[in-house]
Scaffold this motif. Structure first.
Motif, short mmCIF file in Angstrom:
data_model
loop_
_atom_site.label_atom_id
_atom_site.label_comp_id
_atom_site.label_asym_id
_atom_site.label_seq_id
_atom_site.Cartn_x
_atom_site.Cartn_y
_atom_site.Cartn_z
N UNK A 198 0.83 4.36 -19.69
CA UNK A 198 1.07 5.29 -18.83
C UNK A 198 2.34 4.83 -17.89
N UNK A 199 3.60 5.21 -17.90
CA UNK A 199 4.82 4.84 -17.28
C UNK A 199 4.58 4.97 -15.98
N UNK A 200 4.50 3.78 -15.10
CA UNK A 200 4.81 3.84 -13.73
C UNK A 200 6.09 3.00 -13.32
N UNK A 201 6.62 3.58 -12.46
CA UNK A 201 8.01 2.91 -11.81
C UNK A 201 8.11 2.82 -10.44
N UNK A 202 8.78 2.15 -9.84
CA UNK A 202 9.40 1.95 -8.71
C UNK A 202 10.96 2.41 -8.54
N UNK A 203 11.07 3.60 -8.19
CA UNK A 203 12.32 4.16 -7.94
C UNK A 203 13.38 3.41 -6.78
N UNK A 204 14.51 3.58 -6.77
CA UNK A 204 15.46 3.12 -5.71
C UNK A 204 15.00 3.67 -4.48
N UNK A 205 14.86 4.83 -4.31
CA UNK A 205 14.57 5.51 -3.06
C UNK A 205 13.22 4.86 -2.36
N UNK B 176 0.87 -1.34 -0.06
CA UNK B 176 0.01 -0.01 0.01
C UNK B 176 0.83 1.19 0.04
N UNK B 177 1.98 1.24 1.05
CA UNK B 177 2.58 2.37 1.19
C UNK B 177 3.49 2.77 -0.21
N UNK B 178 4.35 1.74 -0.51
CA UNK B 178 5.32 1.74 -1.75
C UNK B 178 4.47 2.04 -3.10
N UNK B 179 3.36 1.42 -3.10
CA UNK B 179 2.52 1.20 -4.39
C UNK B 179 1.84 2.51 -4.57
N UNK B 180 1.38 3.27 -3.64
CA UNK B 180 0.83 4.55 -3.62
C UNK B 180 2.04 5.58 -3.88
N UNK B 181 3.03 5.61 -3.13
CA UNK B 181 4.31 6.49 -3.24
C UNK B 181 4.68 6.45 -4.81
N UNK B 182 4.84 5.30 -5.07
CA UNK B 182 5.28 5.06 -6.70
C UNK B 182 4.56 5.68 -7.44
N UNK B 183 3.09 5.24 -7.38
CA UNK B 183 2.18 5.81 -8.37
C UNK B 183 1.99 7.35 -8.30
N UNK C 175 4.69 9.27 -7.40
CA UNK C 175 6.03 9.81 -7.99
C UNK C 175 5.97 9.68 -9.46
N UNK C 176 5.30 8.75 -9.96
CA UNK C 176 5.31 8.44 -11.39
C UNK C 176 4.48 9.82 -12.10
N UNK C 177 3.33 9.89 -11.63
CA UNK C 177 2.21 10.99 -11.99
C UNK C 177 3.04 12.33 -11.83
N UNK C 178 3.69 12.60 -10.46
CA UNK C 178 4.18 13.86 -10.37
C UNK C 178 5.26 14.33 -11.52
N UNK C 179 6.13 13.11 -11.55
CA UNK C 179 7.36 13.63 -12.60
C UNK C 179 6.66 13.59 -13.97
N UNK C 180 5.54 13.00 -14.48
CA UNK C 180 4.85 13.17 -15.67
C UNK C 180 4.26 14.54 -15.78
N UNK C 181 3.56 15.00 -14.70
CA UNK C 181 3.02 16.38 -14.55
C UNK C 181 3.98 17.60 -14.79
N UNK C 182 4.99 17.23 -13.77
CA UNK C 182 6.02 18.23 -13.70
C UNK C 182 6.95 18.34 -14.98
N UNK D 168 -0.98 15.56 -0.48
CA UNK D 168 -2.29 14.88 0.11
C UNK D 168 -2.31 13.32 -0.58
N UNK D 169 -1.99 13.21 -1.71
CA UNK D 169 -1.96 11.69 -2.13
C UNK D 169 -1.00 10.87 -1.43
#
Length: 416
Positions: free
Chosen positions: A374-381, A39-46, A48-55, A290-291
């Motif tokens: 839509x590219x979703x990824x799990x980064x090293x962090x 739950x935690x890493x899945x949401x954080x990864x989603x 992060x992927x969304x934020x990188x795409x938008x930014x 918030x997300x």
């Protein structure tokens, strides 16, 4: 050091033994950890992927660019009537800033004239967005062309009937035919297509999506419509700062020039807005914060169940090995050795649960990337964060059972 390594080795073997010997109990205990990490890493990864795409999409607008517009890039619901009375930025505003703004590297202007129909022989495309743009528009927004080019200085100055099309407009209008060189009709006039803009990417938010647009030069646009009319959809002056110049200084200079040009009195408010990318970024900061918080809260509930489950399995483990603990202590094993033995065992169990959760996150992100394009990824962090959380869960859930084991009286323990 040898003793510590031996304790770690034995703890790992005992943890694996617990998993093999009590498969159902271990599975149920680790399930909470795995779900919590998922739950935690899945949401954080989603996020992060969304934020990188938008930014990355918004960064195309330029971190060093100011947008002079009628409306500000913020919520104006309570002040709507004040802003609706403002004039659109004019071509004269653009000329003033282009001539006198010393801190600006580049200045451009464009007017959006709304949906129009463009025709080629028996084919037509409705609701193409017509934009009349200044000569610097392509450099300001770094236009890339599938075929053809931008307006030449002569074509721009003389208002030649030349037109540039977005990728989708050209594709729908000409099918598989080459678009450049063809002559089309727009608002009763004939135009020659001189370029097709490269197709926009698959970004979730694409502020510079020209796929459904058609571009004419500003001087050509004046023959199609009254570009000073109040019913134009939108008009924007864009100002790119010189290299190394603070954007605040560019805003101050532009504000002073525009206020003087519009003859605003010192006590009067600006009748224009100077927007920049940071205004949008602050909104996204709150949204993504918030997300992230939502994902953490959901994960914490699952982890709480996991903590209780692992603590339970460790208490059972201590009870099952009470006699062995008594023998070890009778033979001279220190309290901290017994403490470390059970604590490391708890941590190993939680790391295994965390790795299972991270594996599921990786698999789900790969599957969703293929399904939703839509590219979703799990980064090293996030992977390191997941492992750190797993270790902390192991410490929290295993400390009390381990402390209980280390405090046992060897005689009493051996009798049990």
């Amino acid at each position: 050091m040898k003793i510590l390594l031996k304790v770690i080795r034995e703890s790992i073997l005992q943890a694996l033994g617990q998993l093999r010997g009590n498969k159902l109990r271990s599975f149920l205990s680790l399930l909470g950890i795995s779900i919590g990490i998922f739950c935690i890493i899945g949401v954080l990864s989603a996020v992060d992927s969304l934020e990188d795409n938008v930014r990355s999409s918004m960064a195309k607008l330029g971190n060093d660019v100011i947008y002079v517009k009628k409306w500000p890039w913020r919520d104006v619901s309570g002040e709507w009537w004040d802003y609706i009375k403002r004039p659109h930025p004019s071509y004269e505003d653009y000329e003033l800033l282009n001539d006198r703004a010393k801190l600006a590297q580049l200045t451009a202007y464009h007017v959006v004239l709304g949906f129009k129909t463009v025709k080629y022989k028996s084919s037509s495309v409705d609701r193409a967005v017509l934009i009349a743009a200044s000569q610097e528009f392509d450099n300001m927004f770094k236009l890339e062309f599938e075929t053809g080019r931008y307006f030449s200085p002569a074509e721009y100055n003389y208002g030649s009937n030349k037109i540039i099309m977005g990728f989708k407009v050209a594709e729908e209008l000409f099918g598989g035919l080459e678009a450049t060189g063809k002559r089309v009709k727009l608002m009763g006039k004939e135009f020659e297509v001189i370029g097709v803009i490269e197709q926009a990417g698959d970004d979730l938010i694409n502020p510079l999506d020209f796929d459904d647009c058609i571009l004419v030069s500003y001087n050509s646009g004046r023959s199609l419509a009254n570009l000073k009319a109040t019913n134009v959809w939108d008009a924007t002056v864009t100002i790119k700062a010189e290299d190394g110049v603070n954007l605040v200084d560019v805003k101050d200079e532009s504000r002073g020039l525009l206020r003087a040009h519009r003859r605003l009195k010192p006590i009067e408010d600006d009748d224009f807005s100077l927007n920049e990318l940071s205004m949008i970024s602050s909104v996204f900061d709150s949204f993504f914060g918030v997300l992230n918080l939502l994902g953490i809260v959901i994960g914490l509930f699952a982890i709480l169940v996991g903590v209780v489950s692992v603590a339970n399995i460790m208490f059972v483990s201590v009870k099952e090995r009470t006699g062995i603990i008594g023998v070890k202590k009778a033979l001279g094993a220190k309290r901290y050795i017994i403490l470390l033995e059970f604590l490391i065992e708890s941590i190993i169990l939680c790391i295994i649960g965390g790795l299972i959760g991270l594996t599921f996150v990786y698999i789900i992100t790969k599957i969703l990337t293929q399904i939703i394009d839509f590219e979703l990824y799990v980064d090293t962090g996030n992977i390191m964060l997941g492992l750190f959380i797993s270790v902390m869960i192991g410490v929290v859930s295993g400390f009390i059972p381990a402390l209980r084991a280390s405090n046992m009286d060897p005689v009493v323990a051996m009798r049990q």
